[in-house]
Design an enzyme around this catalytic site. Structure first.
Site, PDB file in Angstrom:
ATOM      1  CG  ASP A   1     -18.218  33.736 -38.207  1.00  0.00           C
ATOM      2  OD1 ASP A   1     -17.742  32.906 -38.992  1.00  0.00           O
ATOM      3  OD2 ASP A   1     -17.765  34.881 -38.052  1.00  0.00           O
TER       4      ASP A   1
ATOM      5  NE  ARG B   1     -15.415  28.814 -40.296  1.00  0.00           N
ATOM      6  CZ  ARG B   1     -15.996  30.006 -40.074  1.00  0.00           C
ATOM      7  NH1 ARG B   1     -16.332  30.383 -38.855  1.00  0.00           N
ATOM      8  NH2 ARG B   1     -16.259  30.800 -41.077  1.00  0.00           N
TER       9      ARG B   1
ATOM     10  N   GLY C   1     -14.883  26.341 -30.236  1.00  0.00           N
ATOM     11  CA  GLY C   1     -15.847  27.230 -29.565  1.00  0.00           C
ATOM     12  C   GLY C   1     -15.107  28.281 -28.774  1.00  0.00           C
TER      13      GLY C   1
ATOM     14  NE  ARG D   1      -9.376  34.442 -31.924  1.00  0.00           N
ATOM     15  CZ  ARG D   1     -10.711  34.483 -32.113  1.00  0.00           C
ATOM     16  NH1 ARG D   1     -11.259  35.433 -32.790  1.00  0.00           N
ATOM     17  NH2 ARG D   1     -11.491  33.541 -31.596  1.00  0.00           N
TER      18      ARG D   1
HETATM   19  C1  LIG Z   1     -11.090  29.750 -39.203  1.00  0.00           C
HETATM   20  C2  LIG Z   1     -11.671  29.787 -37.822  1.00  0.00           C
HETATM   21  C3  LIG Z   1     -12.972  30.209 -37.658  1.00  0.00           C
HETATM   22  C4  LIG Z   1     -13.531  30.235 -36.377  1.00  0.00           C
HETATM   23  N1  LIG Z   1     -14.853  30.522 -36.233  1.00  0.00           N
HETATM   24  C5  LIG Z   1     -15.430  30.414 -35.018  1.00  0.00           C
HETATM   25  C6  LIG Z   1     -16.836  30.560 -34.845  1.00  0.00           C
HETATM   26  O1  LIG Z   1     -17.587  30.792 -35.791  1.00  0.00           O
HETATM   27  N2  LIG Z   1     -17.335  30.441 -33.595  1.00  0.00           N
HETATM   28  C7  LIG Z   1     -16.535  30.158 -32.507  1.00  0.00           C
HETATM   29  O2  LIG Z   1     -17.061  30.017 -31.396  1.00  0.00           O
HETATM   30  N3  LIG Z   1     -15.202  30.022 -32.648  1.00  0.00           N
HETATM   31  C8  LIG Z   1     -14.635  30.141 -33.855  1.00  0.00           C
HETATM   32  N4  LIG Z   1     -13.280  29.970 -33.985  1.00  0.00           N
HETATM   33  C9  LIG Z   1     -12.412  29.925 -32.773  1.00  0.00           C
HETATM   34  C10 LIG Z   1     -12.316  28.517 -32.221  1.00  0.00           C
HETATM   35  O3  LIG Z   1     -13.546  28.166 -31.629  1.00  0.00           O
HETATM   36  C11 LIG Z   1     -11.198  28.414 -31.160  1.00  0.00           C
HETATM   37  O4  LIG Z   1     -11.480  29.296 -30.109  1.00  0.00           O
HETATM   38  C12 LIG Z   1      -9.815  28.729 -31.699  1.00  0.00           C
HETATM   39  O5  LIG Z   1      -9.629  28.224 -32.979  1.00  0.00           O
HETATM   40  C13 LIG Z   1      -8.730  28.115 -30.776  1.00  0.00           C
HETATM   41  O6  LIG Z   1      -8.856  26.719 -30.785  1.00  0.00           O
HETATM   42  P1  LIG Z   1      -7.794  25.726 -31.510  1.00  0.00           P
HETATM   43  O7  LIG Z   1      -8.576  24.633 -32.151  1.00  0.00           O
HETATM   44  O8  LIG Z   1      -6.922  26.492 -32.410  1.00  0.00           O
HETATM   45  O9  LIG Z   1      -7.015  25.033 -30.345  1.00  0.00           O
HETATM   46  P2  LIG Z   1      -6.178  25.618 -29.098  1.00  0.00           P
HETATM   47  O10 LIG Z   1      -5.895  24.422 -28.258  1.00  0.00           O
HETATM   48  O11 LIG Z   1      -6.883  26.776 -28.471  1.00  0.00           O
HETATM   49  O12 LIG Z   1      -4.863  26.142 -29.770  1.00  0.00           O
HETATM   50  C14 LIG Z   1      -3.886  25.276 -30.327  1.00  0.00           C
HETATM   51  C15 LIG Z   1      -2.622  26.076 -30.560  1.00  0.00           C
HETATM   52  O13 LIG Z   1      -2.867  27.082 -31.541  1.00  0.00           O
HETATM   53  C16 LIG Z   1      -2.224  28.301 -31.196  1.00  0.00           C
HETATM   54  N5  LIG Z   1      -3.247  29.326 -30.945  1.00  0.00           N
HETATM   55  C17 LIG Z   1      -4.575  29.138 -30.789  1.00  0.00           C
HETATM   56  N6  LIG Z   1      -5.221  30.323 -30.625  1.00  0.00           N
HETATM   57  C18 LIG Z   1      -4.254  31.266 -30.670  1.00  0.00           C
HETATM   58  C19 LIG Z   1      -4.263  32.678 -30.563  1.00  0.00           C
HETATM   59  N7  LIG Z   1      -5.390  33.355 -30.386  1.00  0.00           N
HETATM   60  N8  LIG Z   1      -3.087  33.345 -30.660  1.00  0.00           N
HETATM   61  C20 LIG Z   1      -1.922  32.674 -30.856  1.00  0.00           C
HETATM   62  N9  LIG Z   1      -1.866  31.333 -30.968  1.00  0.00           N
HETATM   63  C21 LIG Z   1      -2.996  30.632 -30.874  1.00  0.00           C
HETATM   64  C22 LIG Z   1      -1.402  28.013 -29.967  1.00  0.00           C
HETATM   65  O14 LIG Z   1      -0.131  27.586 -30.400  1.00  0.00           O
HETATM   66  C23 LIG Z   1      -2.150  26.859 -29.346  1.00  0.00           C
HETATM   67  O15 LIG Z   1      -1.331  26.057 -28.538  1.00  0.00           O
HETATM   68  C24 LIG Z   1     -12.723  29.896 -35.252  1.00  0.00           C
HETATM   69  C25 LIG Z   1     -11.417  29.462 -35.436  1.00  0.00           C
HETATM   70  C26 LIG Z   1     -10.889  29.390 -36.695  1.00  0.00           C
HETATM   71  C27 LIG Z   1      -9.493  28.874 -36.858  1.00  0.00           C
END
Ligand SMILES: Cc1cc2nc3c(=O)[nH]c(=O)nc-3n(C[C@H](O)[C@H](O)[C@H](O)COP(=O)(O)OP(=O)(O)OC[C@H]3O[C@@H](n4cnc5c(N)ncnc54)[C@H](O)[C@@H]3O)c2cc1C
Length: 303
Positions: free
Chosen positions: A130, A180, A184, A285
């Site tokens: 991560d 991955r 962020g 989250r």
């Molecule tokens: C498998 C995975 C591993 C990850 N690993 C890391 C990492 O190592 N380091 C790091 O900095 N970040 C990590 N993240 C988190 C990532 O950086 C984002 O903060 C997170 O994925 C939200 O961004 P999004 O691309 O889903 O888009 P967004 O624009 O934030 O979300 C798009 C849509 O997804 C849904 N959604 C998103 N988040 C939530 C939530 N918490 N609860 C409910 N619905 C939601 C909503 O419908 C939203 O409109 C990871 C995410 C995933 C999926």
């Protein structure tokens, strides 16, 4: 503003002590966390596998305060990998180097990482690293890089929001890493990270297209429809098979989309956190979806 407050709260040990003990948060926690024990995580893994979805198990906990904790976390990961190897061999584990002690002793931390990679090589369970806050980002990337010659299957998370990401990716031109791509999740200053959500999404999409063309087996960690569609369309245009990249999503987030993608023939991996140190994870989250905040506050103070 709310997002910033939640991300600041994620780092508060005091709030963790208060909220972490509250039983009222249990329903909300169970939406995002598979359980406190390895058995519960394995049960969640089986349920997802039955739907054609792979997992990456994450033992909750970060930024340890003594090296014994990092050794304990490493041992718990070894148990996790052995448990997965028997019942769910396409799984991976996701590790945070702050949990393995990078902030205390980088040499010890890399030793723990190497131990997990060696166990992974024996058991067939790959390791994903991560990416955390920028205060440990460069060390994380260095630790990952140091293990690539012996463990090229290791994957590292790359944050689209970070301004240094394009440079970091170019620095890997000699070895093409498995990544991955995520947007962020940490609170960063504007000199280090893009903060405007639309700009982060545009950068994500730009890097996703680049990764599909240049990197082996990229993973796209996102729930954003526009990013998912961009990846699907770019892969189709380039003639890349649905099996040569994967979508990754978080446990409890957009379950229908996870299942639909798997049913459509895409590889899908769900990041499944388990353990008792759920507080900082849950706060991040909440920060991603402040609409959940009222739900959270109600669960903390009671109705
Ligand atoms: C498998 C995975 C591993 C990850 N690993 C890391 C990492 O190592 N380091 C790091 O900095 N970040 C990590 N993240 C988190 C990532 O950086 C984002 O903060 C997170 O994925 C939200 O961004 P999004 O691309 O889903 O888009 P967004 O624009 O934030 O979300 C798009 C849509 O997804 C849904 N959604 C998103 N988040 C939530 C939530 N918490 N609860 C409910 N619905 C939601 C909503 O419908 C939203 O409109 C990871 C995410 C995933 C999926």
């Amino acid at each position: 503003m709310i997002k910033k407050a939640l991300l600041l709260a994620a780092d508060s040990k005091r709030l963790e002590r208060i909220i972490g003990r509250s039983r009222l948060t249990k329903p909300l926690v169970s939406r995002y966390v598979a359980g406190t024990t390895l058995d519960e995580a394995v049960a969640a893994t089986r349920e997802l596998n039955a739907k054609g979805i792979d997992v990456s198990l994450d033992l909750l906990g970060e930024t340890v305060s003594d090296l014994r904790e990092s050794a304990d976390a490493t041992a718990a990961y070894v148990d996790t990998m052995h448990a997965l190897a028997t019942g769910s061999p396409d799984s991976t584990v996701s590790v945070k180097l702050s949990q393995l002690g990078i902030g205390l002793d980088p040499v010890v931390c890399v030793g723990h990482l190497k131990q997990l990679l060696d166990v992974g090589a024996e058991s067939g369970i790959s390791v994903e690293v991560d990416m955390e806050h920028s205060s440990v980002g460069p060390q994380t990337l260095e630790a990952f890089r140091s293990q690539l010659p012996s463990h090229p299957n290791t994957r590292v998370a790359i944050q689209a929001a970070m301004r240094r990401t394009p440079e970091d990716l170019c620095s890997f031109s000699d070895v093409k890493p498995r990544i991955r791509l995520v947007k962020g999740a940490f609170l960063e200053t504007i000199d280090k990270a893009i903060v405007d959500p639309a700009e982060v999404t545009a950068q994500y999409q730009h890097l996703a297209g680049w990764a599909l063309q240049n990197l082996p087996d990229p993973a796209f960690g996102t729930h954003d429809d526009s990013c998912v569609e961009l990846v699907k369309a770019t892969a189709a245009r380039l003639g890349i098979s649905k099996r040569d990249f994967e979508f990754q999503m978080l446990y409890g987030v957009r379950r229908e989309l996870q299942e639909q993608l798997a049913a459509d023939g895409y590889r899908v991996r769900v990041y499944v956190p388990f353990g008792s140190r759920w507080y900082p994870y849950l706060m991040r989250r909440m920060a991603e979806r402040p609409a959940n905040l009222m739900l959270f506050l109600r669960s903390v103070v009671g109705d």
